[in-house]
Design an enzyme around this catalytic site. Sequence first.
Site, PDB file in Angstrom:
ATOM      1  N   ARG A 181      48.334  51.441  30.558  1.00 56.97           N
ATOM      2  CA  ARG A 181      47.642  50.948  29.362  1.00 56.97           C
ATOM      3  C   ARG A 181      46.305  50.303  29.703  1.00 56.97           C
ATOM      4  O   ARG A 181      45.293  50.524  29.035  1.00 56.97           O
ATOM      5  CB  ARG A 181      48.533  49.948  28.627  1.00 56.97           C
ATOM      6  CG  ARG A 181      49.740  50.573  27.960  1.00 56.97           C
ATOM      7  CD  ARG A 181      50.469  49.557  27.122  1.00 56.97           C
ATOM      8  NE  ARG A 181      51.664  50.130  26.525  1.00 56.97           N
ATOM      9  CZ  ARG A 181      52.480  49.465  25.723  1.00 56.97           C
ATOM     10  NH1 ARG A 181      52.234  48.201  25.430  1.00 56.97           N
ATOM     11  NH2 ARG A 181      53.546  50.046  25.213  1.00 56.97           N
ATOM     12  N   ALA A 232      41.119  44.364  39.722  1.00 59.43           N
ATOM     13  CA  ALA A 232      41.541  43.284  38.830  1.00 59.43           C
ATOM     14  C   ALA A 232      42.993  43.506  38.432  1.00 59.43           C
ATOM     15  O   ALA A 232      43.432  43.037  37.375  1.00 59.43           O
ATOM     16  CB  ALA A 232      40.649  43.222  37.592  1.00 59.43           C
ATOM     17  N   GLU A 243      47.712  34.180  46.955  1.00 59.80           N
ATOM     18  CA  GLU A 243      47.041  33.299  45.995  1.00 59.80           C
ATOM     19  C   GLU A 243      47.771  31.968  45.909  1.00 59.80           C
ATOM     20  O   GLU A 243      49.005  31.937  46.019  1.00 59.80           O
ATOM     21  CB  GLU A 243      46.984  33.975  44.614  1.00 59.80           C
ATOM     22  CG  GLU A 243      46.166  35.257  44.614  1.00 59.80           C
ATOM     23  CD  GLU A 243      46.099  35.925  43.233  1.00 59.80           C
ATOM     24  OE1 GLU A 243      46.748  35.415  42.285  1.00 59.80           O
ATOM     25  OE2 GLU A 243      45.402  36.933  43.098  1.00 59.80           O
ATOM     26  N   HIS A 260      41.545  35.210  39.891  1.00 60.10           N
ATOM     27  CA  HIS A 260      42.602  35.820  39.073  1.00 60.10           C
ATOM     28  C   HIS A 260      42.438  35.438  37.597  1.00 60.10           C
ATOM     29  O   HIS A 260      43.304  34.803  36.984  1.00 60.10           O
ATOM     30  CB  HIS A 260      43.987  35.404  39.575  1.00 60.10           C
ATOM     31  CG  HIS A 260      45.063  36.384  39.187  1.00 60.10           C
ATOM     32  ND1 HIS A 260      46.161  36.623  39.955  1.00 60.10           N
ATOM     33  CD2 HIS A 260      45.202  37.188  38.100  1.00 60.10           C
ATOM     34  CE1 HIS A 260      46.929  37.531  39.366  1.00 60.10           C
ATOM     35  NE2 HIS A 260      46.365  37.880  38.235  1.00 60.10           N
TER      36      HIS A 260
END
Length: 536
Positions: A156, A235, A266, A284
């Site tokens: 998507r 991303a 992270e 992020h």
Amino acid sequence: MAQNHATKPVVLVAEELAPSALDVLAHDFEVRSVDGADRSQLLPALADVDAVLVRSATKIDAEALAAAPKLKVVARAGVGLDNVDVPAATARGVMVVNAPTSNIVSAAEQAVTLLLATARNTATANASLKKGEWKRSKFTGVEVSDKTVGVVGLGRIGVLFAQRMSAFGVRLIAYDPYVQPARAAQIGVRLVSLEELLAESDFISIHLPKTPETLGLIGEKELRLVKPSVRIINAARGGLVDEQALADAIADGRVAGAGIDVFAKEPCTESPLFAHDSVVVTPHLGASTNEAQDKAGLAVAKSVKLALQGEFVPDAVNVQAGGVVAEDVRPGLPLAEKLGRVFTAIAGGVAQSITVEVRGEIVEYDVSVLQLAALKGVFADVVEESVTFVNAPLLAKERGVDVGITTSTESPEYRNLITVRGVLGDGREVSVSGTLTGPRQVQKLTEIDGFDTDLVPDGHVLFLTYADRPGVVGTLGGTLGDARVNIANMQVARKESGGDALMALTVDSAVGPELLSAIAHAIGASAASVVDLTEV
């Protein structure tokens, strides 16, 4: 009659939610607040609540679930579920819901933002000017128009990204082995192999889930196939691009720049990528928009309301906890999902059609949910968004996959048998079957692509097809041993001596793409795949 305040179900909001979300809950429920990140506050607060809403800072693990004997619903206002122990919740009959589509627009827009910023050196020019420097010639960029943009993953978010980039007058190509060419053509995208995409693209944007197969997908070898003018955008998920390899390629002039929003570890405050002015990095921020946060909060608030009122919940991740499935059918749900995952691993590409076959006594009940569970497994490692029992059919439709279910009371060899069968684009048929055995309903894989098996589908599972001959098991064991990977279980199946054989084995740790490739090379495998079943 108005409901007495004291009898209203209690909803605990453990992190800040949008006012619109709280408005959905305020009339029908007693809404309480707590700092979910503080365990000393959270655990006592869970004692008498019916639902808890969290974001990412609150951990709902086995301890938290044990502290909430009345809990019916855990709602995560976002996409990921890393901070929720879904199997533990399911075991206690607690429904888990999330907001699988809340951030897809924001994530696609973030990828576009990073692409444009890298094309025009926006970040470094901004920093330079704010230091009092006026250096126009230093920050000359490139136009996006008439360039080739490669999209790795047409889920998507990948589709939304492609649609937005089409407005810039670019040529769109994509790599996604699980999408039909006709579907890609509908959105103006030409499907190519990963190697073609790497070689042809001026910009590459990655939109994939993080799985054993996609981890490190863009590494040293792949970065030697690209144009030196390419700019790479990630991303999606950290770890899909080898950060050190990318930094080295930029330093060597083999890659022009990158836009990176996600990292392998992270929070990330140090990276070899930070040394390069041609790299734009963000912490992020893919889902960090007011709209995405509002959508997430509103979606899960509506789901909580439906659940506590006994209605069907579209975004339930573990639908079996919702009480809408027959008791005898529920044990088959995780099995069907695993069969779907194994099917995808074995097929290694897009299926034109998928049929879920259910045989045995179980068909006296409504078993349609087994089809949903199988589809959930089929797409779990294919798309970047969360797959639920509700959006799985939509994902199949978007990819041009025909889906069906057949049932029969006849099951000669097993009390009940579930088979996921599909036809691939090249006409090849792939099938995976499984059953539940004994009073403990132990899951077993009974057939893989025509080979009879008897394997418990747990943990990390490897499937290797090769020419039947002596010495293969020893070679495989040595290769895994050198990599410090322990074999938990192994089975070899064949149809005839000297023909093809299938080896299925479970191991105690993850097997990455490089090790899988090394194993396949060592034993001369014609097909090799791995699937992670640890969380199903």
